[in-house]
Each structure stands twice: as structure tokens, then as C-alpha cells.
Scaffold this motif. Structure first.
Motif, PDB file in Angstrom:
ATOM      1  N   GLY B 155       0.793  -1.234   0.000  1.00 36.02           N
ATOM      2  CA  GLY B 155       0.000   0.000   0.000  1.00 36.02           C
ATOM      3  C   GLY B 155       0.818   1.273   0.000  1.00 36.02           C
ATOM      4  N   ALA B 174      -4.355   1.108  -1.314  1.00 37.45           N
ATOM      5  CA  ALA B 174      -4.112  -0.075  -0.476  1.00 37.45           C
ATOM      6  C   ALA B 174      -4.778  -1.263  -1.171  1.00 37.45           C
ATOM      7  CB  ALA B 174      -4.692   0.141   0.913  1.00 37.45           C
ATOM      8  N   ALA B 177      -5.978  -4.305   1.146  1.00 35.75           N
ATOM      9  CA  ALA B 177      -6.960  -4.005   2.196  1.00 35.75           C
ATOM     10  C   ALA B 177      -8.282  -3.483   1.633  1.00 35.75           C
ATOM     11  CB  ALA B 177      -6.375  -2.985   3.172  1.00 35.75           C
ATOM     12  N   VAL B 179     -11.563  -3.825   0.009  1.00 36.19           N
ATOM     13  CA  VAL B 179     -12.497  -4.902  -0.366  1.00 36.19           C
ATOM     14  C   VAL B 179     -13.772  -4.348  -1.002  1.00 36.19           C
ATOM     15  CG1 VAL B 179     -11.614  -6.353   1.480  1.00 36.19           C
ATOM     16  CG2 VAL B 179     -13.649  -4.970   1.889  1.00 36.19           C
ATOM     17  N   ASP B 180     -13.939  -3.020  -0.955  1.00 40.66           N
ATOM     18  CA  ASP B 180     -15.162  -2.424  -1.484  1.00 40.66           C
ATOM     19  C   ASP B 180     -14.813  -1.131  -2.228  1.00 40.66           C
ATOM     20  OD1 ASP B 180     -17.832  -1.979  -1.920  1.00 40.66           O
ATOM     21  OD2 ASP B 180     -18.173  -0.974  -0.002  1.00 40.66           O
ATOM     22  N   PRO B 275     -13.135 -12.155   6.250  1.00 40.69           N
ATOM     23  CA  PRO B 275     -14.222 -12.820   5.516  1.00 40.69           C
ATOM     24  C   PRO B 275     -14.141 -12.640   4.006  1.00 40.69           C
ATOM     25  CG  PRO B 275     -15.006 -10.884   6.693  1.00 40.69           C
ATOM     26  CD  PRO B 275     -13.617 -11.126   7.162  1.00 40.69           C
ATOM     27  N   ASP B 276     -13.414 -11.627   3.542  1.00 44.15           N
ATOM     28  CA  ASP B 276     -13.394 -11.403   2.099  1.00 44.15           C
ATOM     29  C   ASP B 276     -12.343 -12.221   1.371  1.00 44.15           C
ATOM     30  OD1 ASP B 276     -15.394  -9.190   1.802  1.00 44.15           O
ATOM     31  OD2 ASP B 276     -14.127  -8.450   3.409  1.00 44.15           O
TER      32      ASP B 276
END
Lengths: 425, 327
Positions: B155, B174, B177, B179-180, B275-276
Motif C-alpha cells: 500500500g 491499499a 486491504a 475490499v469495497d 471474511p473477504d
């Protein structure tokens, strides 16, 4: 290609090859005994350590083992230094009769007690039990019995760079709201405001409930799905979304590299890194607890650390207990050396912690004072099966903008189911 | 497996001469059998002990309450399977691996085939390029993941990906890190592509070298001009068996994804990724070795195995695995 060696028949060649392969297979299965076995000893204790980062620790562990054998020639101690994913390794090894006699852990789960992976140690703790830090002992205690001896306490709190804060006109934050604003103001150029772990969660996930004055568990009841905790996570998400967090750095939060290089202005870290930070930054740093949030909130300093347990299935439980007693309860020199000669840790015995000279001044003293005032940690029932739904929920809230209260509520239900399955021991 | 116990060449090929005399009763070649048993025994014993006994034990464990133990006896019936299928995180991990498969299999297939075509056309330096593209296959997934994580896609502004992005005026990202949107998929997909393309390219190359050159010459004589038409009408159809095998191997490898997910996405001192980044094998690793629930973990192993078998069989039926050309 050359032909067979004269005088070596095919049969003999095959036999020798099989013996070689067999020997190689057996030697490949052995652990790595680095320790100091004594040839004449009647008992050999196998003692596992995880790989400590500080230089000199491995040699120190072997020296203690050798000293013990000198004083007790009947008992040899084989030190096995386990690099990498230590937890998975001990968890697998204690499923078999060949597990270590003594090993290090962070907490004792009820399943470990039920499966005899640990032996009760009250008989060797004796009077020292009252002197041990209660937060260090609580994750080892079930039904009033202690199943481990704390060997070091790790204090975890926030470090910050004084020069970076003053350059940005930021005061050390006293509330979570101030921390969020400070992190944003400190994010300039190649410096990020705050580093709590490369995933943006690691260091702070478990402390946030304490910072609002609550806990994840209340006895055998899951208690983390509250509006106050949900609100704290929603606020933390702001640090994630406004890019104030250092993410994806080369090392993890337990290494002070990001703070030292100026990649971050504030960093969640451990007291163990203090000597290195002091060496590199001299006076350009200070320590604060994780700030409080909300009306009932209070600052937080988390206790971590390592404890040693005796494998309940060991063939030498009595000898192992005696060795642990000598090492971590009777031998003051060993405890002082282990806690303070390599990195900085706090000896778990109050008397020793108070006497430890390196902890009586400067930033180390600040850390000890904060520990005494705000130190806390989760209890032994916060087992991985119970905490997993919580960890996942927090990740969803902070990283994916999931609804905080609804997500925590659904997770709490699953955590409670896991908690109900834990044996009462 | 058969051992040669008679005269060579007596059983293969069409019989065109006079009918052979009725075979005499074959003598058992005991020295050959002894050598066979001696040489294969270690392998068979290893297979039985470390595969079949372990699998059988795992099956029994999947019907047991086995938290913190691998001992049998505390039977739970189907409770572990129910708990597993009831866990939304396990269901998510299954859908994640399906998405991963749908992306990585066609991508690897297309790039490996494209590279194989290009390398196959080279008149000089074919060995050099073949070796260059194949080399990453010899690199460990763990090592490659760490290089991707700490150097290429870290990152910090100085990482390779962020330096490149800076040329286009982009801010440092990043990658892992985030995820969305799911930027971590860029890291996961590129590392696996880099690692596995070379191997599949070699398989395609081997398949292409089996195609007789006369076919191309005949096609050109018949007026089939253009490389694309030759590829479409000769190369690709004649690579059918190789393509089927490659697709099958790719799908199985994809469902077994673990190393890059674990090493790229796990953080802290221990523990599985969040969880991702938890495909089924990482989920099961977490359940078994972190949460120490070997009953649910074993149940999951059988569910995932069953899934791979079903997907492979369906895929085999769809693409005509084992069907002869022209069937």
C-alpha cells in the motif's frame, strides 16, 4: 552413465538405498532440538517456544535450560524454537501423544482443559498466585484453577511522533473523535495518520468495546451488540474511508518500522518495541492509551503476553511443573533477564515489575502507569469459535460499510451459539 | 497395470495372418512380481496410511464432536454438516470460489493458449521463450504471494503498482486491504496467472507439436489464407483433448486455492484472512486449525471434495471428456 560399482550387487545396492531412504524419512520427522540435553538424564523435557523477534532470546532460552540441567542432572530440557505459524503447530502437536511437555500460549480455552492439553498448576503457583497480575492470569483460569504461568506481560498502546503532531498543529487525542480528526490532519505527503495493522483492524478490533466502557462478554453471555460499540466502529470506519490509515505496509503493527520511518504519525504497538523506537527516534515520540468514546467510555491499554503451560498428556507432568516453577516463579534473575534484556516486557509478578529498574523512568514508566490505570483484556471464554463471528462483523462494518448494529446483532447470535457449546470446566 | 508375461507383440494390433495357435498356459514370472511388489510396496503403504486411512478417519470425524481432539467416539450424526451448511460464511466461501474459477479459468486458458501459439510460431529462440514463460511455475506460491504483497502491490507509494499508478496521476492505493470495491482480486488474479500460465502454455505447446505440418500446408493449398483461419479451423479443433485436460486441471486447481489467499490476505501473528479472502480451503483451515473444530472441518473437506467431483463430472460431460474425436 557409469555401470554398477564392482563388488556392489544389485541386491545390496537396493538394500542400502532403502535403508538410506528410511533413515532420511525418520530424521525428517524429528523436531529441531536446539537445546541442551544431558547425556545422563533420566527424563528429557521437550519445551516449545514461538520464535521471538528480539535478538538473543533463543540463546537465553537455551541457557536457562542448560542451567536447570546443571542443578538437576536427572532432567534434560530440549528447547524447540518454532518459527512461523506457531499456534497452528502446537495445536496440531498436542492432539498426539508426541506433543511438547511444556509450551507457550496466549490463553487457555475451555476445550483445551476438557481435552487435557493443559494441566492445572495451582500446586506450583502457591502463594505467588496472589502476586500475579489478574489480567495476565484471567485468560488462563477456569473454575478457579489456573492452567498456566504468565511469563511476560506485553503492554499495547499508541505511540506517536511528537514532531509530526506539532507540525500539523495536532494535540495528542483524548477521545476517539479527536483521534479520527487527528489521523486525518496528520495524513500529509507520504505520511498516514494512523497504523493499527495492515488490514486496518488488527490492533484495535478487540479494544474498541473497552473504550466505550463495555466488554464483548459478560460471564457466559455475549454482550458486544450494543449501540455504543456499533457507534465506535462506525466512527472508526471514517478513518478507513478518508484514507487516514496506513494499510499494506511492509511489516505488521507489532514491528515499529512504520513509526520509525515516518510512514505513520500514530501507531498501535507494544512496549517490546520501546528500546528500538528509543534508539531510532530518541525523544521524538510519546505514548498514550487508546482514547475513550462516549459518555461511559474510558481509555484502554491492552495486556497481551505469553504464558507457559504443561501438557496434561505429558508423561512427565511432575517434572515439567517443577521446571516451570523454577523458571518462572522462583528464579528472579531469569524473569528479569527474559522480560528486559532483549525487548521490553513487564514481569507478571507485581514485586518484580515494581523493582525492574528499566521500567522506572521515561516512556517505560509512562507505559507502566498507563497499564496500571487502564490495563485490561478479554477473558478465557473469548475462544476463537466465539470471537470469529465478531471479527468478521467488524471487518464488514469497517471495510464494507455494513450496518453496524444489525451486523453486530447477527454476529452476536452466532457467537452465543459457539459460547454455549464451550464446555464448563 | 499389466506385467509383460508372454511374448511381445502377440496381443496388439489386428490379426491379418493365419490364426495363432491357442495360447499355452502362461508361466507366472515370480521374479518380476517380486520386484514389482518390492518397488511399489513403499508407495502403496504410504498411500494407504497417509491417504486412505486419513480419509477414512476424516469421514468418521465428520460425524463426531471433535473440538480440540481427533479421537473418535463422541458421535454427532449429521450435526457438523448442518452447522457447516448453516454458516453463511461457508456459503460465501463457496460462491467466492465459483467466481474465482469463472474468472481465472478462462483467463489462464486464453493467455496460455495465446502464448503457446506465439511461441510455437517462432523460428528462433523458441526454447528461450518457452523456458522464460515456464520458470514462474517453479516458484512457490508462498514466495510469489509475499513478493506480490510486500513489493508489487503493497500500500505504500513506492510499491510497483502505486508507482505505475502515480504516472497516471493516481493516489497510492491499499490494494490488498480494499475490499469495497474488491481491489484485492487484482492481486489474487495476477499472482495466480503469473504462476500457472507457463505450465499450461507448455501443455498447449506439446499439443500443437502433435499436429502434422502437412495439414497446414494442405489448407494453404486449398486457399485457407490467414493465421486466424488456420488457428480456428485446424489448430484449435485439433487441440480439443489438450483443451479438455487443461480446463479440467484449471478448475480443480482453482477449487483447491489456498496458498495465495492465505499468504496475501492473512494479517497479524496468526489466523486466517478476513471474511473477504476466505475460499473453502482457507475457511476449513480456520475452522480446523485455528478454531480446533476437527469435526466441522472434516465435514467441510468432504463437502468440498464432493463439489469438486460433481463439477468435474459435469464439466467432463459437457466438454466430452474421454469421447473420441468425431464422436
Amino acid at each position: 552413465m557409469s555401470g554398477p560399482t564392482p563388488g556392489l550387487s544389485r541386491r545390496r545396492f537396493l538394500g542400502t538405498s532403502l535403508l538410506f531412504v528410511g533413515g532420511a524419512a525418520i530424521s525428517g520427522c524429528q523436531t529441531d532440538p536446539t537445546g541442551s540435553g544431558s547425556g545422563g538424564a533420566k527424563v528429557t523435557l521437550n519445551h516449545w517456544y514461538h520464535e521471538y523477534g528480539e535478538q538473543g532470546t533463543r540463546e537465553a532460552a537455551m541457557r536457562y535450560a542448560a542451567d536447570y540441567t546443571k542443578q538437576n542432572p536427572d532432567v534434560a530440557v530440549k528447547v524447540t524454537w518454532v518459527p512461523g505459524d506457531y499456534k497452528t503447530k502446537w495445536q496440531s502437536s498436542v492432539l498426539t501423544p508426541e506433543g511438547p511437555d511444556i509450551y507457550e500460549i496466549n490463553e487457555v480455552t475451555p476445550d483445551m482443559v476438557a481435552q487435557q492439553q493443559v494441566a492445572a498448576l495451582d500446586d506450583i503457583l502457591g502463594a505467588a498466585k496472589g502476586e500475579l497480575n489478574e489480567h495476565a492470569l484471567s485468560p488462563l483460569t477456569h473454575g478457579g484453577k489456573a492452567y498456566g504461568v504468565p511469563m511476560i506481560i506485553d503492554v499495547m498502546l499508541l505511540y506517536y511522533r511528537k514532531s509530526l503532531l506539532s507540525a500539523a498543529g495536532v494535540q495528542p487525542p483524548k477521545t476517539l473523535t479527536e483521534l479520527v480528526s487527528a489521523a486525518k490532519a496528520l495524513t500529509r505527503g507520504k505520511t498516514k495518520g494512523i497504523f493499527v495493522g495492515n488490514d486496518g483492524l488488527a490492533g484495535m478490533r478487540n479494544l474498541l468495546p473497552f473504550s466505550v466502557g463495555q466488554n464483548v462478554l459478560t460471564g457466559r453471555r455475549v454482550s458486544y451488540a450494543t449501540p455504543e460499540i456499533a457507534d465506535a466502529f462506525a466512527l472508526v470506519r471514517r478513518m478507513f474511508t478518508d484514507k487516514s490509515m496506513l494499510l499494506g505496509y511492509a511489516t505488521e503493527w507489532y514491528d515499529p518500522g512504520a513509526l520509525i520511518t515516518g510512514a505513520t504519525a500514530i501507531a498501535w504497538g507494544g512496549l517490546w518495541a520501546l528500546p528500538q523506537i528509543k534508539k531510532e527516534l530518541v525523544d521524538d515520540f510519546d505514548l498514550i492509551p487508546w482514547p475513550a468514546h462516549g459518555p461511559g467510555g474510558k481509555p484502554v491499554v491492552i495486556l497481551g503476553g505469553w504464558s507457559q503451560v504443561v501438557n496434561g498428556k505429558s508423561k512427565h507432568v511432575a517434572e515439567a511443573k517443577k521446571y516451570i516453577q523454577w523458571l518462572w516463579l522462583q528464579n528472579n534473575e531469569v524473569q528479569q533477564d527474559w522480560a528486559l534484556s532483549y525487548g521490553f516486557h513487564v514481569p507478571p509478578r507485581a514485586g518484580l515489575a515494581a523493582q525492574a529498574e528499566p521500567l522506572r523512568s521515561g516512556p517505560a514508566k509512562t507505559a507502566i502507569d498507563l497499564l496500571n490505570q487502564y490495563g485490561t483484556r478479554t477473558t478465557a471464554l473469548w475462544a476463537p469459535t466465539v470471537s470469529k463471528p465478531y471479527d468478521d462483523a467488524v471487518s464488514d462494518i469497517v471495510k464494507k460499510n455494513a450496518d453496524p448494529m444489525a451486523t453486530l446483532g447477527a454476529a452476536a447470535q452466532r457467537s452465543q451459539e459457539a459460547l454455549d457449546k464451550l464446555p464448563t470446566v | 497395470m499389466s506385467l509383460r508375461t508372454g511374448r511381445p507383440g502377440t496381443s496388439a494390433g489386428p490379426v491379418t495372418g493365419p490364426a495363432p495357435a491357442a495360447p499355452r498356459r502362461r508361466r507366472v514370472d515370480w521374479p518380476a512380481w517380486r520386484a514389482f511388489i518390492l518397488l511399489t510396496a513403499p508407495l502403496v503403504v504410504g498411500l494407504v496410511v497417509f491417504k486412505y486411512v486419513a480419509m477414512g478417519w476424516g469421514l468418521l470425524l465428520s460425524f463426531s464432536n471433535a473440538r480440540g481432539t481427533i479421537a473418535l467416539g463422541d458421535w454427532a450424526g449429521l450435526a457438523n454438516y448442518r452447522a457447516l451448511l448453516d454458516d453463511p460464511r461457508f456459503r460465501t466461501s463457496l460462491s467466492m470460489i465459483v467466481v474465482f474459477t469463472l474468472v481465472i479459468v478462462p483467463l489462464t486458458f486464453a493467455i496460455a493458449l495465446g502464448l503457446a501459439v506465439l511461441v510455437n510460431r517462432l523460428r528462433r529462440g523458441r526454447a528461450l521463450f518457452r523456458t522464460t514463460f515456464f520458470l514462474p511455475a517453479a516458484v512457490s506460491y508462498v514466495v510469489a504471494s509475499l513478493i506480490w504483497k510486500m513489493s508489487l502491490f503493497s500500500g505504500v507509494p513506492s510499491s510497483a503498482a502505486n508507482s505505475l499508478a502515480a504516472l497516471f496521476g493516481q493516489e497510492p492505493t491499499a490494494w490488498i486491504a480494499t475490499v469495497d470495491p474488491p481491489l484485492y482480486w487484482v492481486v489474487l488474479i495476477t499472482v495466480r496467472l503469473w504462476l500457472q500460465i507457463g505450465l499450461y502454455m507448455i501443455l498447449f505447446l506439446a499439443g500443437m507439436q502433435e499436429i502434422p505440418g502437412e495439414l497446414y500446408e494442405a489448407a494453404r493449398v486449398d486457399g485457407a489464407a490467414g493465421e486466424w483461419r488456420l488457428f480456428r479451423h485446424i489448430t484449435f479443433p485439433l487441440l480439443r483433448n489438450t483443451s479438455v485436460a487443461v480446463t479440467l486441471l484449471l478448475v480443480i486447481a482453482s477449487f483447491q486455492a489456498f496458498d495465495e489467499f492465505y499468504n496475501l490476505l492473512s494479517t497479524g501473528l496468526a489466523g486466517a484472512p478476513g471474511p473477504d479472502g476466505r475460499p473453502p480451503l482457507v475457511y476449513l483451515y480456520d475452522v480446523s486449525l485455528v478454531q480446533q473444530d476437527y469435526g466441522v472441518g472434516s465435514a467441510g473437506a468432504f463437502v468440498v471434495t464432493l463439489l469438486i467431483v460433481v463439477v468435474t463430472l459435469v464439466q467432463g460431460r459437457l466438454v466430452g471428456l474421454g469421447r473420441k474425436d468425431g464422436e
